[in-house]
Write a protein that holds these residues in place. Sequence first.
Motif, short mmCIF file in Angstrom:
data_model
loop_
_atom_site.label_atom_id
_atom_site.label_comp_id
_atom_site.label_asym_id
_atom_site.label_seq_id
_atom_site.Cartn_x
_atom_site.Cartn_y
_atom_site.Cartn_z
N THR A 26 0.83 -1.20 0.00
CA THR A 26 0.00 0.00 0.00
C THR A 26 0.86 1.25 0.00
O THR A 26 2.00 1.24 0.44
CB THR A 26 -0.92 0.03 1.23
N ILE A 28 0.01 5.51 0.58
CA ILE A 28 -0.93 6.64 0.70
C ILE A 28 -0.20 7.96 0.55
O ILE A 28 -0.71 9.01 0.92
CB ILE A 28 -1.69 6.60 2.04
N TYR A 38 -8.50 5.85 -4.87
CA TYR A 38 -7.52 4.78 -4.76
C TYR A 38 -7.26 4.18 -6.14
O TYR A 38 -8.06 4.34 -7.09
CB TYR A 38 -7.99 3.69 -3.80
N ARG A 39 -6.15 3.50 -6.25
CA ARG A 39 -5.81 2.73 -7.45
C ARG A 39 -5.40 1.34 -7.00
O ARG A 39 -4.48 1.17 -6.19
CB ARG A 39 -4.67 3.39 -8.22
N LEU A 40 -6.09 0.34 -7.49
CA LEU A 40 -5.83 -1.05 -7.14
C LEU A 40 -5.28 -1.77 -8.37
O LEU A 40 -5.92 -1.77 -9.43
CB LEU A 40 -7.12 -1.73 -6.67
N ILE A 49 -2.09 -1.26 -3.73
CA ILE A 49 -3.12 -0.23 -3.58
C ILE A 49 -2.43 1.09 -3.32
O ILE A 49 -1.66 1.23 -2.36
CB ILE A 49 -4.09 -0.53 -2.41
N GLU A 50 -2.69 2.08 -4.16
CA GLU A 50 -2.25 3.45 -3.93
C GLU A 50 -3.48 4.27 -3.57
O GLU A 50 -4.57 4.05 -4.13
CB GLU A 50 -1.60 4.03 -5.18
N ALA A 51 -3.33 5.20 -2.66
CA ALA A 51 -4.49 5.96 -2.21
C ALA A 51 -4.10 7.39 -1.89
O ALA A 51 -2.94 7.68 -1.56
CB ALA A 51 -5.12 5.32 -0.98
N GLY A 56 -9.10 6.42 1.31
CA GLY A 56 -8.96 5.80 0.01
C GLY A 56 -8.34 4.42 0.11
O GLY A 56 -8.74 3.48 -0.60
N LEU A 57 -7.37 4.27 1.00
CA LEU A 57 -6.76 2.96 1.22
C LEU A 57 -7.80 1.97 1.75
O LEU A 57 -7.86 0.81 1.31
CB LEU A 57 -5.61 3.10 2.21
N GLY A 60 -10.02 0.96 -1.11
CA GLY A 60 -9.34 0.01 -1.97
C GLY A 60 -9.36 -1.39 -1.40
O GLY A 60 -9.55 -2.38 -2.12
N GLU A 81 -9.15 2.17 -11.08
CA GLU A 81 -8.92 3.56 -10.67
C GLU A 81 -10.28 4.12 -10.26
O GLU A 81 -11.22 4.12 -11.05
CB GLU A 81 -8.31 4.36 -11.82
#
Length: 536
Positions: A26, A28, A38-40, A49-51, A56-57, A60, A81
């Motif tokens: 992850t 953030i 977030y982006r999974l 997972i980016e948030a 957002g995390l 995700g 996304e």
Amino acid sequence: MMLLPQPQKVLIWQGYCKLNEPECQTDISSKKLRPEAYRLEITESAIVIEAGDAAGLFYGRQTLSQIQKQYPEALPCLVIEDAPAFKERGYMLDVSRCRVPTMATMRHFIDLLSSFKYNQLQLYTEHTFAYVGHEAVWRDSSPFTAEEIHELDAYCRDRFIELVPNQNSFGHFERWLKHPEYHHLAECPEGFVHPISRVKKTVGSTLCPTPESLDLVRGLYDQLMPCFSSGKFNVGCDEPWELGQGKSRRLFPGKSRADLFFGFLKQIGGETQRRGKEMYFWADAALEHPDRLDEIPENAVAVLWGYEADHPFDEQCGCLREAGIPFVVAPGDSTWLSYTGRYGLAEQNIPQAADAAMKHGARGLLLTHWGDQGHAQPWPTLLPGLVLGAGRFWNSEVSVDVVAALDQFVFEDTAGVLGSWLCDIGRLDERLGTRRFNRSLLYSRLRESPFSNDLEELGIRLDLSTFREELSRLDADLESIDLRCQDAEKIMEELGLILALLGSKHADASLRERYARVWFRRFRDGGLAESMDGFL
């Protein structure tokens, strides 16, 4: 793949992530993503997972959990996304019309809301908080205590839900005004004629906007607000039916209904502002006077509610936007005054509200669940509206497969039956040709005098043999349901109660016993007697 709410963008690749316990990396710290976004990404060797922030995390991870339930052996490679369409995605649960949930019910419900990315919960309160010094009002209602609200507030925060205090502060005050020690605060202490039903009410429902009434409200705020970490506060103020018809005529000669309403709203606004809270209020009384919207207290947020298929959301949203008033839009799940829910109405009302909110720049939406006249609708009836709202509040332009989402994520029905069953029974009035305004006829025949138990006497052209066939079909369909959810046993009892209520002409002892038994599975004892008193 079924996801709820549907993400904004999904790209599915070839290949699968075959690790038994994939490690989720992850991040953030990404400045590319806004709050709650977030982006999974799932590849054959990793899940990332980016948030934009911790919320957002969390979202995700919720999406990942839904994917894992559907692909327990190997996850499909993909990129998602995602970000919400609305900043506020709220749910309002009525806890003042007889039914006060147990703490276990509340925790289970909060988990459900968070799984679908709701980020706000309001508990609509008239008298069901244990205010010190006002025991006469709440003594028999099994209210929430300050300690319980603190616990729920923390539980919500851990799931990125803001628990917002909601205390009606002007109208709908009959639970207080019926007691002798508060009788003198009523606008009409001896009662009033309701402007819609034309029925004479023996108890006033609206506070007379006097300094003494403000003192009472101020004292309630002093006890309630510290229990919540939220910076918001819903003061209510909807439907002050008899305002201007009673004591205020004598006390404030020359003041119009609008003068009285906006004057008291300003005073309440001052109390919330002094406590560092942002005031939310129901917009109906203010919208009766569109030329005076500039009198709404600064920084107050209007909650625009409407529950019918033809509610003028577009017109009213435009009016508030032009006046520069921040607002949220509040559709309803259309379950109240029914035993089945009125999902046929909800599936029109909720999307229309979401469309208007998006068009006119609303802060968000607040789905309302009311408990008018005893909160008799069984618990599962709220679930189709909750699912539909979750989808439209996050991604307003995408239709929602409510049936599939119910079966997959709520009921875990391996037979894939209950989602369709619950939505179908929520359209029962329409299929039988008996749709009524703001209630179900099948509810009215058991609870509302002077309605006859014989539907034919109501002037409704309903083939009773067709009705019996519907009930038989619905009863048979229950046999094929196979639920794996945590509260499966409760749900099956509640579904059986729905059919029992529909099939009864009288609330005999066995029906009352069954109603009470189901009630205690999720709710406290306060209010049960009043709810059952509504049966004919």
